[in-house]
Enzyme design. Structure first.
Site, mmCIF file in Angstrom:
data_model
loop_
_atom_site.group_PDB
_atom_site.id
_atom_site.type_symbol
_atom_site.label_atom_id
_atom_site.label_comp_id
_atom_site.label_asym_id
_atom_site.label_seq_id
_atom_site.Cartn_x
_atom_site.Cartn_y
_atom_site.Cartn_z
ATOM 1 N N LYS A 65 0.688 -1.368 -0.119
ATOM 2 C CA LYS A 65 0.061 -0.047 0.065
ATOM 3 C C LYS A 65 0.916 1.152 -0.107
ATOM 4 O O LYS A 65 2.140 1.247 0.526
ATOM 5 C CB LYS A 65 -0.935 -0.068 1.202
ATOM 6 C CG LYS A 65 -0.321 0.018 2.625
ATOM 7 C CD LYS A 65 -0.272 1.685 2.865
ATOM 8 C CE LYS A 65 0.283 2.143 4.308
ATOM 9 N NZ LYS A 65 1.595 2.623 4.282
ATOM 10 N N ASP A 86 -2.229 -0.681 10.226
ATOM 11 C CA ASP A 86 -2.786 -0.726 8.790
ATOM 12 C C ASP A 86 -3.075 -2.100 8.336
ATOM 13 O O ASP A 86 -3.313 -2.287 7.174
ATOM 14 C CB ASP A 86 -1.743 -0.103 7.781
ATOM 15 C CG ASP A 86 -0.365 -0.612 8.004
ATOM 16 O OD1 ASP A 86 -0.220 -1.572 8.657
ATOM 17 O OD2 ASP A 86 0.724 0.033 7.658
HETATM 18 O O1 C5P Z 1 0.386 -0.044 14.542
HETATM 19 P P1 C5P Z 1 1.734 -0.480 14.047
HETATM 20 O O2 C5P Z 1 2.539 -1.411 14.656
HETATM 21 O O3 C5P Z 1 1.679 -0.400 12.555
HETATM 22 O O4 C5P Z 1 2.567 1.025 14.516
HETATM 23 C C1 C5P Z 1 3.971 1.161 14.422
HETATM 24 C C2 C5P Z 1 4.363 2.209 15.322
HETATM 25 O O5 C5P Z 1 3.884 3.653 14.173
HETATM 26 C C3 C5P Z 1 3.827 2.515 16.332
HETATM 27 O O6 C5P Z 1 4.468 1.808 17.594
HETATM 28 C C4 C5P Z 1 3.743 3.712 16.756
HETATM 29 O O7 C5P Z 1 5.038 4.328 17.484
HETATM 30 C C5 C5P Z 1 3.431 4.379 15.516
HETATM 31 N N1 C5P Z 1 1.826 4.690 15.252
HETATM 32 C C6 C5P Z 1 1.189 5.788 16.098
HETATM 33 N N2 C5P Z 1 -0.057 6.157 15.712
HETATM 34 C C7 C5P Z 1 -0.542 5.351 14.838
HETATM 35 C C8 C5P Z 1 0.048 4.160 14.134
HETATM 36 C C9 C5P Z 1 1.320 4.050 14.395
HETATM 37 O O8 C5P Z 1 1.891 6.423 16.665
HETATM 38 N N3 C5P Z 1 -1.905 5.667 14.716
#
Ligand code: C5P
Length: 316
Positions: free
Chosen positions: A11, A141
């Site tokens: 994506k 995501d």
């Molecule tokens: O959810 P995911 O593991 O993809 O997120 C990776 C990192 O990105 C999280 O640990 C966080 O630091 C940051 N993040 C965030 N807010 C979001 C999505 C991701 O701060 N909505």
């Protein structure tokens, strides 16, 4: 069904706006996410034991529980223990085409494929919303990767609203092999530099989030106006990633100087994409930027927008 082979598309973000902090430590986001034809293949079959086994042909992809695909299988085993006991473990083979640590949700797509695949081979009959709910437990995501296409993503990124399909736009992706950006670092740095402008109250966040529905970019997407889309794409994380990685900033400038619809970094980077009207234009842009930058670490992909998430390629 005994086994299945799935296509897990990458994506890109057409839009990423950070609007505030959340009590769970994440950020409130408003994004527009888009699937592209560059994809991994994920094959899933029962293993001989109760265990989860991961195999991947890419040297930087872990084959243990640090792999999101492994965690997706673990989640299914935990939520459906009787079915797991009955069917046994799973063996997952990932054929990697999507660059890793690139801001293209490659790992998230693999995890989404595992949820979809186990749902099939264990005959669970979970619906797409049910799969997306499980996906949200694994990463922000991953729900989008299940359904794919073009969608507005809000909240942590897990609340999705589908938009009209945009499948006639091509793109060139470019990424330096020797540069990877940590997503937590990008968000943390953004917070350090920009939290003064965060919206703090729930009502403010709600009204800012709702505004995306009538935004010029969403109107351009609904009207399939590629030129306008190219002009309106935007990503807040560029503000912290581009100054830290000057090579990525230069790459974006090199694309911006071409005859293209628009250029932007995807997600937390460092992949930069250029939207193009046709495959021929995308190939020509790729060749020109490749010659201009002339760095053996810089890799390119010509790919296009697609209107689907995880697809079943074959099943036995
Ligand atoms: O959810 P995911 O593991 O993809 O997120 C990776 C990192 O990105 C999280 O640990 C966080 O630091 C940051 N993040 C965030 N807010 C979001 C999505 C991701 O701060 N909505």
């Amino acid at each position: 069904m005994r086994s299945c082979s799935l296509i897990a598309p990458a994506k890109i973000n057409l839009y990423l706006e950070i609007i505030g902090d959340r009590s769970d430590g994440f950020h409130e986001l408003v994004m527009i996410l888009q699937s592209i034809s560059l994809a991994d293949r994920v094959d899933i079959k029962p293993s001989d034991t109760q265990k989860i086994c991961i195999y991947c042909d890419h040297p930087h992809v872990p084959e243990d529980e640090t792999n999101l695909a492994y965690r997706a299988a673990q989640l299914m085993c935990r939520v459906f223990p009787d079915v797991h006991a009955n069917y046994g473990g799973v063996s997952i083979r990932i054929a990697k085409n999507i660059p890793v640590a690139a801001g293209l949700a490659g790992g998230s797509g693999n995890a989404a494929a595992v949820l979809v695949g186990i749902n099939l081979i264990w005959n669970l009959g979970l619906t797409q919303p049910e799969l997306e709910e499980l996906a949200a437990e694994l990463g922000s995501d991953i729900p989008f990767c299940v359904s794919g296409g073009t969608a507005i993503a809000t909240g942590r990124g897990e609340k999705l609203d589908s938009l009209a399909n945009l499948d006639n736009i091509w793109l060139v992706l470019a990424k330096y092999d020797n540069i990877g950006v940590s997503t937590p670092w990008a968000y943390k740095t953004y917070r350090q530099q920009y939290s003064d402008s965060y919206i703090a109250d729930a009502a403010g966040i709600k009204s800012r989030t709702a505004k995306i529905n009538s935004s010029p970019l969403v109107n351009a997407i609904v009207n399939k106006n590629a030129k306008e889309i190219g002009k309106l794409i935007d990503n807040d994380l560029e503000k912290v990633v581009l100054p830290e990685y000057p090579q990525v900033a230069k790459l974006k400038s090199a694309f911006a100087a071409q005859d293209i619809l628009g250029t932007m970094m995807s997600g937390s980077g460092p992949t930069v994409f250029a939207l193009c009207d046709s495959e021929a234009q995308a190939i020509a842009v790729k060749e020109r930027v490749k010659t201009q930058i002339n760095d053996s670490q810089l890799r390119f992909w010509v790919t296009k927008l697609v209107s689907h998430g995880i697809q079943i390629k074959s099943q036995t």
